[in-house]
Design an enzyme around this catalytic site. Structure first.
Site, short mmCIF file in Angstrom:
data_model
loop_
_atom_site.label_atom_id
_atom_site.label_comp_id
_atom_site.label_asym_id
_atom_site.label_seq_id
_atom_site.Cartn_x
_atom_site.Cartn_y
_atom_site.Cartn_z
N HIS A 1 31.98 58.54 41.40
CA HIS A 1 31.58 59.91 41.19
C HIS A 1 31.90 60.77 39.81
O HIS A 1 31.02 61.35 39.59
CB HIS A 1 32.54 60.78 42.45
CG HIS A 1 32.43 60.32 43.79
ND1 HIS A 1 33.45 60.14 44.38
CD2 HIS A 1 31.57 60.43 44.65
CE1 HIS A 1 33.08 59.77 45.74
NE2 HIS A 1 31.86 60.04 45.75
N LYS B 1 32.79 63.12 59.78
CA LYS B 1 33.14 61.84 59.27
C LYS B 1 34.67 61.60 59.25
O LYS B 1 35.36 60.31 58.73
CB LYS B 1 32.96 61.91 57.62
CG LYS B 1 31.44 61.42 57.37
CD LYS B 1 31.21 60.88 56.05
CE LYS B 1 29.99 60.66 55.53
NZ LYS B 1 29.75 60.37 54.01
N ARG C 1 23.36 54.26 44.53
CA ARG C 1 23.92 52.91 44.19
C ARG C 1 22.94 51.94 44.59
O ARG C 1 21.95 51.53 43.88
CB ARG C 1 25.10 52.92 45.25
CG ARG C 1 26.43 53.48 44.78
CD ARG C 1 27.37 53.70 45.41
NE ARG C 1 27.03 54.57 46.74
CZ ARG C 1 27.73 55.45 47.59
NH1 ARG C 1 29.05 54.95 47.43
NH2 ARG C 1 27.29 56.06 48.43
N SER D 1 34.05 55.20 48.31
CA SER D 1 35.23 55.92 49.08
C SER D 1 35.59 54.98 50.16
O SER D 1 36.61 54.94 50.20
CB SER D 1 34.96 57.41 49.21
OG SER D 1 34.65 58.36 47.95
#
Ligand code: ADP
Length: 165
Positions: free
Chosen positions: A17, A41, A95, A133
């Site tokens: 990030h 989440k 990504r 993460s």
């Protein structure tokens, strides 16, 4: 004055990030980091904790680049959040191929909702590209060393959360 919005969950903020934030900071005059509340989440860190970690890390980047970086929690539609903060650009990190499918759909939907807001994709430096993460949390939970993936303060917070302080 070009305002950019970089949205995400940031649970917690990683070097991936921060790499994107530094790149984004050189493209806009003001950068707003949109922190999604994302109750679905089941985040490990509370919204306040995620915001505080981001604010601490972004202060150095803002100082070095001479731009304003603001951390802004949001729970509404991303495109409405972009309008609320006056952003003309949404910045996202890309990504692997796995990110592409989801991002492709998001751009299509967001463009239909507001064609004036452009989405720009950035890629992190190679050594930061694989950081996620979700995996950082999994490694930390199992007692692995995540110090290469997150800044020291976040590393400390993860150790404390998993009882290894
Ligand atoms: P989300 O919940 O939408 O995946 P994240 O907090 O995981 O949000 O990430 C926010 C943004 O940062 C997304 O655009 C994501 O692709 C990007 N990102 C996360 N990690 C990396 C990384 N290692 N390299 C590049 N972009 C990344």
């Amino acid at each position: 004055m070009r305002v950019g919005l970089y949205p995400g969950t940031f649970d917690p903020v990683t070097h991936g990030h921060l790499d994107i934030i530094a790149r984004a900071a050189s493209l806009v005059d003001r950068l707003v980091i949109g922190v999604a509340i994302n109750r679905d989440k089941g985040p490990l860190f509370t919204l306040d904790e995620r915001v505080a970690m981001l604010e601490a890390e972004c202060a150095a980047i803002a100082g070095a680049r001479g731009i304003e970086i603001r951390v802004h929690p949001f729970e509404n539609l991303l495109i409405d959040c972009a309008r609320d903060v006056g952003a003309s650009v949404i910045l996202r990190g890309l990504r692997a191929i796995a990110d592409f499918e989801y991002e492709y759909q998001m751009v299509g939907m967001n463009r239909a909702l507001d064609p004036a807001i452009e989405t720009v994709f950035l890629m992190a430096e190679a050594r930061h590209q694989a950081i996620a993460s979700k995996l950082v949390k999994e490694i930390a939970r199992l007692g692995g060393d995540v110090s290469k993936f997150v800044p020291p303060a976040v590393h400390g917070a993860l150790r404390a959360r998993f009882g290894r302080a």
